[in-house]
Design an enzyme around this catalytic site. Structure first.
Site, PDB file in Angstrom:
ATOM      1  N   GLY A  63       0.907  -1.350   0.081  1.00  0.00           N
ATOM      2  CA  GLY A  63       0.209  -0.153  -0.019  1.00  0.00           C
ATOM      3  C   GLY A  63       0.807   1.112  -0.001  1.00  0.00           C
ATOM      4  O   GLY A  63       0.442   2.380   0.310  1.00  0.00           O
ATOM      5  N   TRP A  65       2.330   3.086  -2.563  1.00  0.00           N
ATOM      6  CA  TRP A  65       1.889   3.858  -3.551  1.00  0.00           C
ATOM      7  C   TRP A  65       0.477   4.652  -3.095  1.00  0.00           C
ATOM      8  O   TRP A  65       0.230   5.997  -3.358  1.00  0.00           O
ATOM      9  CB  TRP A  65       1.964   3.515  -4.801  1.00  0.00           C
ATOM     10  N   ASP A  83      -4.388  -6.241  -5.927  1.00  0.00           N
ATOM     11  CA  ASP A  83      -3.159  -6.985  -5.682  1.00  0.00           C
ATOM     12  C   ASP A  83      -3.594  -8.542  -5.500  1.00  0.00           C
ATOM     13  O   ASP A  83      -4.799  -8.929  -4.886  1.00  0.00           O
ATOM     14  CB  ASP A  83      -2.362  -6.541  -4.551  1.00  0.00           C
ATOM     15  N   ASP A  99      -5.912 -12.004  -8.529  1.00  0.00           N
ATOM     16  CA  ASP A  99      -4.726 -12.189  -9.747  1.00  0.00           C
ATOM     17  C   ASP A  99      -5.178 -11.419 -10.675  1.00  0.00           C
ATOM     18  O   ASP A  99      -6.050 -11.756 -11.449  1.00  0.00           O
ATOM     19  CB  ASP A  99      -4.460 -13.532  -9.797  1.00  0.00           C
ATOM     20  N   ASP A 124       3.057  -1.146 -10.130  1.00  0.00           N
ATOM     21  CA  ASP A 124       4.187  -1.482  -9.468  1.00  0.00           C
ATOM     22  C   ASP A 124       4.455  -2.881  -9.413  1.00  0.00           C
ATOM     23  O   ASP A 124       5.096  -3.526  -8.461  1.00  0.00           O
ATOM     24  CB  ASP A 124       4.272  -0.901  -8.181  1.00  0.00           C
ATOM     25  N   LYS A 164       6.353   0.378 -13.375  1.00  0.00           N
ATOM     26  CA  LYS A 164       7.894  -0.216 -13.271  1.00  0.00           C
ATOM     27  C   LYS A 164       8.149  -1.385 -14.400  1.00  0.00           C
ATOM     28  O   LYS A 164       7.218  -2.097 -14.439  1.00  0.00           O
ATOM     29  CB  LYS A 164       7.774  -0.981 -11.670  1.00  0.00           C
TER      30      LYS A 164
END
Length: 209
Positions: A63, A65, A83, A99, A124, A164
């Protein structure tokens, strides 16, 4: 021998992790992860987040971000986060555990976004790393391709994308895809990102019509 090598590598990572100044600062200030500082640096450079925005956060746990962005958006902003791992609640964040690669989870995420487009998609996400680039890089590229697909689905014209990416095979092609969709694209390596890591952050603004 392999087990000893992994053990030595794990020990080195743990030692590096707990001696890292950003890890120490995050713990001291009550931030959920050192990733908080990476996004802060990106915001200072690129001024992505503004009050009232709607943001999608992929690979959100634990958490860091979301915790940073919710402060930037104010009371009228909204974060839709996803997530595979659980995440403790954050006021202003609508969290979906699942997922992202699963079609049912993706549909549930899109349902939460609804008909209105969002102003920022940020990712991310990273696969479980094996330490073998020939395995890890393709897994990573698959995830960032999915994140870019999310942009195509839900990102408003003029919107921004932060992702990312691990440098390696497929990176240049992926960067080219992003440049075809956005008017301005930067590759950032925040100070809080470990120097020996292959990770960089692509910051794309001005989604084209």
């Amino acid at each position: 021998m392999a087990n000893k090598k992994r053990s030595a590598s794990s020990s080195r990572w743990l030692q590096e992790h707990f001696s890292d100044k950003y890890v120490q600062q995050a713990k001291k200030k009550g931030f959920r992860s050192r990733a908080w500082f990476k996004l802060e640096e990106i915001q200072q450079s690129d001024n992505i987040f503004k009050p009232g925005m709607t943001v999608v956060d992929l690979g959100a746990a634990p958490g860091g971000w979301s915790q940073y962005v919710v402060q930037q958006l104010g009371n009228k902003g909204r974060i839709i986060a996803c997530d595979l791992l659980p995440m403790d609640p954050i006021v202003g964040v609508d969290f979906l555990q699942g997922d992202f690669r699963d079609e049912l989870v993706l549909k549930a995420l899109l349902d939460r976004v609804g008909d209105n487009k969002v102003q920022v998609v940020m990712s991310d996400m990273a696969p479980n790393m094996s330490g073998t680039p020939a395995v890890d890089i393709p897994r990573s590229m698959y995830l960032v391709e999915l994140a870019l697909d999310m942009c195509r689905d839900v990102l408003a014209p003029g919107g921004s994308f932060i992702v990312k990416v691990f440098q390696g095979e497929g990176f240049d092609e992926y960067l080219g895809q992003i440049r075809s969709l956005f008017t301005k694209v930067k590759v950032r390596k925040p100070d809080a990102s470990r120097s020996r890591s292959r990770e960089v952050y692509i910051v794309a603004t001005g989604r084209k019509l």
